[in-house]
Scaffold this motif. Structure first.
Motif, PDB file in Angstrom:
ATOM      1  N   ALA A 205       4.091  11.910  15.095  1.00  0.00           N
ATOM      2  CA  ALA A 205       3.651  12.738  14.037  1.00  0.00           C
ATOM      3  C   ALA A 205       2.589  13.768  14.758  1.00  0.00           C
ATOM      4  O   ALA A 205       1.373  13.298  15.516  1.00  0.00           O
ATOM      5  CB  ALA A 205       2.906  12.197  12.953  1.00  0.00           C
TER       6      ALA A 205
ATOM      7  N   PHE B 135      -0.040  17.574   8.877  1.00  0.00           N
ATOM      8  CA  PHE B 135       0.775  16.888   9.753  1.00  0.00           C
ATOM      9  C   PHE B 135       2.012  17.423   9.723  1.00  0.00           C
ATOM     10  O   PHE B 135       2.780  18.131   8.823  1.00  0.00           O
ATOM     11  CB  PHE B 135       0.879  15.227   9.713  1.00  0.00           C
TER      12      PHE B 135
ATOM     13  N   ILE C 284       6.250  15.518  11.263  1.00  0.00           N
ATOM     14  CA  ILE C 284       6.819  14.554  11.913  1.00  0.00           C
ATOM     15  C   ILE C 284       8.087  15.061  12.845  1.00  0.00           C
ATOM     16  O   ILE C 284       8.583  16.133  12.427  1.00  0.00           O
ATOM     17  CB  ILE C 284       7.755  13.692  10.684  1.00  0.00           C
TER      18      ILE C 284
END
Length: 566
Positions: A258, A272, A274
């Protein structure tokens, strides 16, 4: 933030277009390939920090670009950071810990999980299965408690062995119910996701509701300080997953990657992404590290934040592009990056305190040596000056003092925001095991939400708190707040506050003890904690005629023993 967010998409597109143009002109950075587990190789790893051999055959374009770099170092005035920072949520100092958590993990998300869990159970043939929002909350609270008290197997929390059994968990629901809820636990309807290789297929569809909620709630409730850090976080997993990553230099070598940006002072994880492998629709010729930084930092443009990242991301073109967006940056740099001056690339330092600095406009490149280890940094965020380091001498030798560039010191102080967030998450993180990768992503998001909620609690408006709760106490308070007295166990009928009145037994009468001493130990007092002032058992001169046991008459021991009330 709202004012700048409206045009952030167009600014990001302009920035990418500009980077493409620069690369087309021969000024781009080295290509950083997307790495998937199927093609992983130690020579291509994103975080493999071994020394890189410098190719002596420099192109003419690189040699010509070196003319822009000069040895004359001049500091420049940096715009002050004046944006608001800290929590933006309405909760005050008197709010309960679970209320902070529910700001980031709201009731609507629990309702969504409840609906999808029931849907999946019905799809699997369990037509009678039902659950509730209260039970889903209690289930998550149990997972948080299991992270604090970790046992070899989840079955041990319901063990008949009193040493292993955890009443705070076993009293919430039977083990069979916990296993059934775990079996059917679901976050999204998988039937709505197109098959792989078909248009619209989402690799993260199973956890999409949780991810979208976090990406919406995390930046909404907190504005970062001046210094932020961009780095990667590894979610430990070693099962079947199409975007599994292997990074040998990390403590967690196998897992899901991530990309994250975190506050370097509070360690609040702001945003964030992924990493799901190479994006076939990515912008051509723009390196992965550049795209990651630009995507995470774009909501902070034009606010004069200072962004720190490691040598996987750092390049001359990235720092210049961020500077054009009124964002300062600093990061360690690999010496084989294009655009670096030859004087920095070929500089060999041996003694502690030796350094070389070069400047290109407002961009500074510095390489410095300490204990025969050479560190190189690119920076637009820091002063060109130095600080003095004092190291204790060995074996009675005098202390040694030598200079250290301010840019390297500031990088050391601020680059680890994401790492610190990971460290907090590791203390009491959910430690359950599963075969499905998406459950590890869900646990990751739940743990990060809890860590961020704790930071919101510590920095709540009206603070600072005189005695803030410890991380452990806050964790336990959120877990118990989610459980909130819930229990799916069958309850026994409640006992009346007043004991039932039973008629006096026949032929059971108190009488004086006729032995020589005339006193004996009361059997009721002896079975309880009652003792005399000297610590001896209570003695009485009365006994039951029929039972022949000594019982206090004045303290109602006679009535308690025969289970009746006068």
């Amino acid at each position: 933030m709202a004012d700048d967010a409206s045009d952030s998409g167009s600014e990001f597109g302009d920035l990418i277009d500009q980077l493409i143009a620069e690369r087309a002109q021969g000024l781009g950075v080295d290509n950083q390939s997307d790495i998937s587990v199927s093609t992983v190789h130690t020579a291509d790893l994103s975080d493999f920090d071994s020394e890189v051999e410098i190719d002596s055959s420099e192109s003419d374009a690189e040699v010509d670009s070196d003319a822009e770099w000069v040895d004359i170092i001049e500091d420049f005035e940096k715009e002050p950071f004046e944006s608001e920072f800290g929590p933006t949520m309405p909760l005050g100092l008197d709010a309960k810990p679970v209320e902070y958590f529910l700001q980031l993990f709201p009731e609507t998300l629990f309702q969504k999980i409840k609906e999808e869990t029931e849907r999946y159970a019905h799809q699997q043939g369990a037509a009678t299965f039902t659950t509730s929002v209260a039970e889903i909350k209690a289930y998550l609270g149990m997972l948080f408690l299991m992270g604090v008290v970790q046992l070899p197997s989840y079955r041990h929390y319901w063990s008949k062995n009193p040493v292993l059994r955890q009443h705070s968990i076993a009293s919430v629901m039977p083990r069979n119910r916990y296993e059934l809820l775990t079996k059917y636990f679901h976050l999204n309807d998988s039937t709505k996701n197109p098959a792989r290789n078909f248009p619209g297929h989402d690799k993260l569809h199973k956890v999409r509701p949780v991810l979208d909620n976090a990406k919406k709630k995390f930046p909404r409730h907190y504005k970062p300080h001046k210094n932020v850090a961009v780095d990667e976080a590894m979610i430990k997993f070693k099962g079947r997953c199409s975007f599994l990553q292997y990074i040998p230099s990390k403590p967690c070598k196998w897992g899901i990657k991530a990309w994250a940006i975190a506050d370097s002072e509070s360690f609040y994880l702001v945003d964030f992404n992924i990493y799901t492998g190479k994006d076939v629709n990515c912008v051509n010729n723009v390196p992965l590290g550049t795209r990651v930084v630009c995507d995470l930092v774009k909501p902070l443009y034009k606010k004069f934040h200072h962004v720190y990242f490691d040598n996987f991301f750092t390049s001359v073109q990235l720092l210049e592009a961020l500077l054009r967006k009124k964002t300062y940056a600093c990061g360690t740099v690999r010496l084989n990056r294009r655009g670096l001056p030859v004087g920095i690339k070929t500089c060999k330092l041996k003694n502690s305190g030796e350094m070389k600095k070069m400047q290109k406009g407002k961009l500074m490149a510095v390489t410095w040596c300490e204990k025969k280890r050479q560190v190189s940094v690119l920076s637009t965020a820091n002063s060109v000056g130095n600080i003095q380091l004092t190291r204790h001498g060995k074996r009675g030798q005098p202390d040694v003092t030598y200079p250290k560039p301010t840019a390297i010191q500031m990088y050391t102080d601020n680059y680890n925001g994401v790492d610190k967030s990971d460290q907090l998450r590791s203390y009491y993180g959910i430690a359950n095991k599963a075969k499905k990768w998406w459950k590890y992503l869900f646990w990751f998001m739940a743990d990060v939400s809890l860590i961020n909620a704790y930071i919101l609690h510590v920095e709540a408006p009206g603070g600072p708190r005189p005695k803030p709760m410890s991380h452990l106490d806050f964790h336990l308070a959120v877990a118990t707040g989610l459980i909130n007295g819930f229990s799916s166990r069958k309850r026994t009928s409640e006992i009346s506050v007043q004991p039932p009145v039973i008629k006096k037994p026949v032929n059971h009468e108190p009488s004086k003890i006729t032995t020589k001493r005339g006193v004996r130990n009361c059997v009721v007092c002896a079975s309880g904690p009652d003792r005399t002032s000297s610590g001896h058992k209570v003695q009485t001169s009365w006994e039951c005629v029929r039972c022949q046991v000594a019982l206090c008459r004045e303290k109602s021991c006679f009535a308690k023993f025969h289970n009746y009330q006068n």
